[in-house]
Design a protein around this motif. Structure first.
Motif, PDB file in Angstrom:
ATOM      1  N   SER A 112       4.304   1.553   2.023  1.00 13.54           N
ATOM      2  CA  SER A 112       5.117   1.384   0.819  1.00 13.54           C
ATOM      3  C   SER A 112       4.864   0.030   0.183  1.00 13.54           C
ATOM      4  O   SER A 112       4.639  -0.963   0.878  1.00 13.54           O
ATOM      5  CB  SER A 112       6.613   1.510   1.145  1.00 13.54           C
ATOM      6  N   ILE A 113       4.914   0.022  -1.137  1.00  9.59           N
ATOM      7  CA  ILE A 113       4.864  -1.214  -1.914  1.00  9.59           C
ATOM      8  C   ILE A 113       6.121  -1.254  -2.774  1.00  9.59           C
ATOM      9  O   ILE A 113       6.430  -0.280  -3.468  1.00  9.59           O
ATOM     10  CB  ILE A 113       3.608  -1.276  -2.801  1.00  9.59           C
ATOM     11  N   GLY A 135       6.014  -4.443  -8.046  1.00  4.06           N
ATOM     12  CA  GLY A 135       5.100  -3.481  -7.437  1.00  4.06           C
ATOM     13  C   GLY A 135       5.855  -2.280  -6.913  1.00  4.06           C
ATOM     14  O   GLY A 135       7.013  -2.387  -6.492  1.00  4.06           O
ATOM     15  N   LYS A 136       5.227  -1.127  -6.954  1.00  3.13           N
ATOM     16  CA  LYS A 136       5.849   0.092  -6.441  1.00  3.13           C
ATOM     17  C   LYS A 136       4.758   1.076  -6.024  1.00  3.13           C
ATOM     18  O   LYS A 136       3.589   0.940  -6.389  1.00  3.13           O
ATOM     19  CB  LYS A 136       6.759   0.730  -7.488  1.00  3.13           C
ATOM     20  N   GLY A 137       5.171   2.083  -5.253  1.00  3.64           N
ATOM     21  CA  GLY A 137       4.238   3.118  -4.813  1.00  3.64           C
ATOM     22  C   GLY A 137       3.931   3.026  -3.340  1.00  3.64           C
ATOM     23  O   GLY A 137       4.683   2.435  -2.552  1.00  3.64           O
ATOM     24  N   GLY A 138       2.808   3.601  -2.945  1.00  2.00           N
ATOM     25  CA  GLY A 138       2.421   3.595  -1.542  1.00  2.00           C
ATOM     26  C   GLY A 138       1.470   4.731  -1.218  1.00  2.00           C
ATOM     27  O   GLY A 138       0.973   5.433  -2.101  1.00  2.00           O
ATOM     28  N   VAL A 139       1.228   4.911   0.074  1.00  3.77           N
ATOM     29  CA  VAL A 139       0.297   5.937   0.566  1.00  3.77           C
ATOM     30  C   VAL A 139       1.069   6.926   1.431  1.00  3.77           C
ATOM     31  O   VAL A 139       1.849   6.524   2.308  1.00  3.77           O
ATOM     32  CB  VAL A 139      -0.850   5.305   1.375  1.00  3.77           C
ATOM     33  N   PHE A 192      -2.852  10.275   0.257  1.00  2.00           N
ATOM     34  CA  PHE A 192      -2.773  10.273  -1.199  1.00  2.00           C
ATOM     35  C   PHE A 192      -1.608   9.383  -1.631  1.00  2.00           C
ATOM     36  O   PHE A 192      -0.705   9.079  -0.857  1.00  2.00           O
ATOM     37  CB  PHE A 192      -2.564  11.695  -1.736  1.00  2.00           C
ATOM     38  N   GLY A 193      -1.646   8.952  -2.884  1.00  2.00           N
ATOM     39  CA  GLY A 193      -0.564   8.141  -3.404  1.00  2.00           C
ATOM     40  C   GLY A 193      -0.988   7.335  -4.617  1.00  2.00           C
ATOM     41  O   GLY A 193      -2.163   7.311  -5.003  1.00  2.00           O
ATOM     42  N   THR A 194      -0.019   6.671  -5.219  1.00  2.00           N
ATOM     43  CA  THR A 194      -0.248   5.827  -6.386  1.00  2.00           C
ATOM     44  C   THR A 194       0.380   4.459  -6.133  1.00  2.00           C
ATOM     45  O   THR A 194       1.520   4.373  -5.668  1.00  2.00           O
ATOM     46  CB  THR A 194       0.370   6.444  -7.649  1.00  2.00           C
ATOM     47  N   ILE A 195      -0.367   3.403  -6.429  1.00  3.14           N
ATOM     48  CA  ILE A 195       0.112   2.026  -6.295  1.00  3.14           C
ATOM     49  C   ILE A 195       0.054   1.371  -7.675  1.00  3.14           C
ATOM     50  O   ILE A 195      -0.988   1.388  -8.330  1.00  3.14           O
ATOM     51  CB  ILE A 195      -0.741   1.232  -5.298  1.00  3.14           C
ATOM     52  N   VAL A 222      -3.136  -0.118 -11.736  1.00  2.00           N
ATOM     53  CA  VAL A 222      -2.756   1.147 -11.105  1.00  2.00           C
ATOM     54  C   VAL A 222      -3.921   1.653 -10.267  1.00  2.00           C
ATOM     55  O   VAL A 222      -5.069   1.671 -10.731  1.00  2.00           O
ATOM     56  CB  VAL A 222      -2.358   2.204 -12.155  1.00  2.00           C
ATOM     57  N   SER A 223      -3.614   2.065  -9.030  1.00  2.00           N
ATOM     58  CA  SER A 223      -4.633   2.604  -8.123  1.00  2.00           C
ATOM     59  C   SER A 223      -4.201   3.982  -7.634  1.00  2.00           C
ATOM     60  O   SER A 223      -3.088   4.128  -7.106  1.00  2.00           O
ATOM     61  CB  SER A 223      -4.852   1.681  -6.919  1.00  2.00           C
ATOM     62  N   GLU A 224      -5.061   4.974  -7.829  1.00  2.00           N
ATOM     63  CA  GLU A 224      -4.840   6.316  -7.286  1.00  2.00           C
ATOM     64  C   GLU A 224      -5.601   6.409  -5.968  1.00  2.00           C
ATOM     65  O   GLU A 224      -6.824   6.287  -5.928  1.00  2.00           O
ATOM     66  CB  GLU A 224      -5.338   7.383  -8.263  1.00  2.00           C
ATOM     67  N   VAL A 225      -4.854   6.622  -4.877  1.00  2.00           N
ATOM     68  CA  VAL A 225      -5.418   6.544  -3.526  1.00  2.00           C
ATOM     69  C   VAL A 225      -5.709   7.944  -2.990  1.00  2.00           C
ATOM     70  O   VAL A 225      -4.860   8.845  -3.083  1.00  2.00           O
ATOM     71  CB  VAL A 225      -4.446   5.815  -2.574  1.00  2.00           C
ATOM     72  N   ARG A 226      -6.913   8.114  -2.413  1.00  2.00           N
ATOM     73  CA  ARG A 226      -7.287   9.379  -1.798  1.00  2.00           C
ATOM     74  C   ARG A 226      -8.146   9.093  -0.563  1.00  2.00           C
ATOM     75  O   ARG A 226      -8.894   8.116  -0.533  1.00  2.00           O
ATOM     76  CB  ARG A 226      -8.081  10.272  -2.769  1.00  2.00           C
TER      77      ARG A 226
END
Length: 432
Positions: A123-124, A159-163, A188-191, A213-217
């Motif tokens: 988490s962020i 900051g928000k989001g996470g994996v 997966f997730g968005t930071i 913004v980072s889209e994580v995969r």
């Protein structure tokens, strides 16, 4: 009916997962954020100890434990966290309520078990404001000093989001004493992080904001093996080994630079999209080994050590400075006690009493200082009469980091509640 309940819980969990902010730590700015998952409530209440092969509780830290399941089960857990962050000069408090995991385990046969579920892995979440005031003092002819503020500049970091992880695993009983298992996990997730800067003295009409913004995969696997044997007619020895090979996450990155006007809210006047390269972050290899000794359905004491190759970690962008990563280690000591698991006259004797300690070097290094984390845990497993279902409650008190060297010390108290629902499924009815 129970299947409809589980489907409803899964949908509710999925919606809540994308809305939650799982941390309030400024340290979550680095890497892929705070690594939040440390096991189910049952395991966390023992300091994250995971050596015990329970037949009715799902253990998702080692996939080999799926082969020990005798009943189909659903595990769901959430945490209310209260954190006090402090430096040498300031203090701040934050509260968070999060959903921690959702897992289902199914015994396919006497030798095979499978499990699947969803885990908010990291988490962020932070909101930091930095104020800079330029001060000028003057003295008039009467000897009176006047202090004037000639400049006021503000920076706000958020900051928000996470994996998140979706996993599917299986366990196989190789012999009466040995289980093996493996699972595959899709990450997966968005930071999203932003930096807002503006000035009020002298007044500037516009400020600036950078948003990344980072889209994580990515995909990774876990491998595990467990061993259980009788020492004598009364006592048993347990041991487990879990290994996660190094994996890679792909980050699709975007960056915007905005000219903004700041009042009660932030209004975008002009936006420019900045081309940034997609990046890759390595998930470190992890090795966990533990052993325990005790009496089945009575008590257990165990210890565990986890080694992580965190030195391969990196930040999302190459222009993020101020932190590095090092190999880390976690030590766990814990256990449980059940006065009398089949007592019919005294409910308190059927309660599972848990406790544990956890100490770890998180692998994050800031200003050449390693960020260490220490926590003490206690918990209760309260069975519901006439069923195999348990309500699990855990309390964690810990500290991470230091308030010296211009860093932040975090003192936290987490209260966790979990539901472990177990029953026999797929039983053919003899009567309609």
């Amino acid at each position: 009916m129970i299947k409809k309940i589980i489907v409803s819980i899964c949908l509710l969990f999925s919606f809540a997962l994308f809305a939650q902010e799982g941390t309030s730590s400024p340290y979550s700015f680095y890497g892929i954020g705070d690594i939040k998952f440390k096991g189910t409530i049952e395991n966390r209440s023992m300091g994250s100890l995971s050596v015990f092969p329970d037949s009715i509780h799902i253990n998702i830290q080692n996939p080999a434990h799926f082969a020990s399941l005798k009943l189909t089960g659903l595990a769901l857990g959430g945490t209310y966290g209260n954190t006090k962050s402090k430096t040498e000069t300031q203090e701040a408090k934050a509260r968070r309520t999060t959903l921690d995991y959702l897992a289902i385990g199914v015994p396919v046969s006497s030798k095979v078990g499978i499990g699947f579920g969803l885990i908010p892995y990291s988490s962020i979440g932070y909101k930091i404001q930095k104020n800079i005031y330029d001060i000028k003092s003057t003295t008039d002819i009467n000897g009176i000093t006047h202090i004037d503020t000639i400049g006021a500049k503000f920076s706000k970091y958020t900051g928000k989001g996470g994996v998140n992880k979706v996993f599917l695993g299986f366990g196989y009983r190789l012999t009466k004493k040995i289980n093996i298992g493996a699972d595959i996990q899709y990450n997966f997730g968005t930071i999203e992080t932003s930096n807002l800067r503006y000035q009020t003295l002298p007044l500037l009409q516009y400020g600036s904001r950078e948003t990344n913004v980072s889209e994580v995969r990515g995909v990774n696997v876990d491998l595990g093996i467990t061993y259980q044997t009788k020492v004598n007619a009364k006592y048993s020895f347990f041991s487990s080994l879990a290994y996660t090979p190094e994996a890679e996450l792909t980050l699709g990155n975007t960056r915007n630079i905005d000219i903004v006007q700041v009042s009660s809210s932030v209004s975008v006047i002009e936006r420019e999209n900045i081309a940034v390269e997609d990046t890759k972050i390595k998930l470190p290899a992890k090795l966990t080994f533990g052993s325990g000794f005790g009496e089945v359905k009575k008590w257990l004491v165990g210890a565990e050590i986890t080694l992580l190759n965190n030195s391969v970690m990196s930040n999302r962008f190459t222009d993020i400075q101020g932190a590095t990563f090092e190999n880390s280690v976690r030590y766990t000591l814990g256990g449980f006690f059940i006065p009398n698991y089949n007592s019919y006259s005294n409910y308190y004797k059927r309660i599972v009493y848990r406790g544990g300690l956890r100490y770890e070097n998180t692998g994050l290094v800031i200003q050449n200082k390693s960020m260490n984390d220490f926590a003490a845990n206690i918990g209760l497993g309260m069975p519901l009469s006439g069923t195999f279902t348990n309500i699990n409650i855990g309390l964690e008190i810990g500290k991470r980091g230091t308030k010296y060297y211009n860093l932040v010390e975090e003192n936290y108290i987490n209260i966790s509640v979990g539901l472990s629902l177990s029953d026999k499924w797929f039983v053919k009815r003899k009567f309609d």
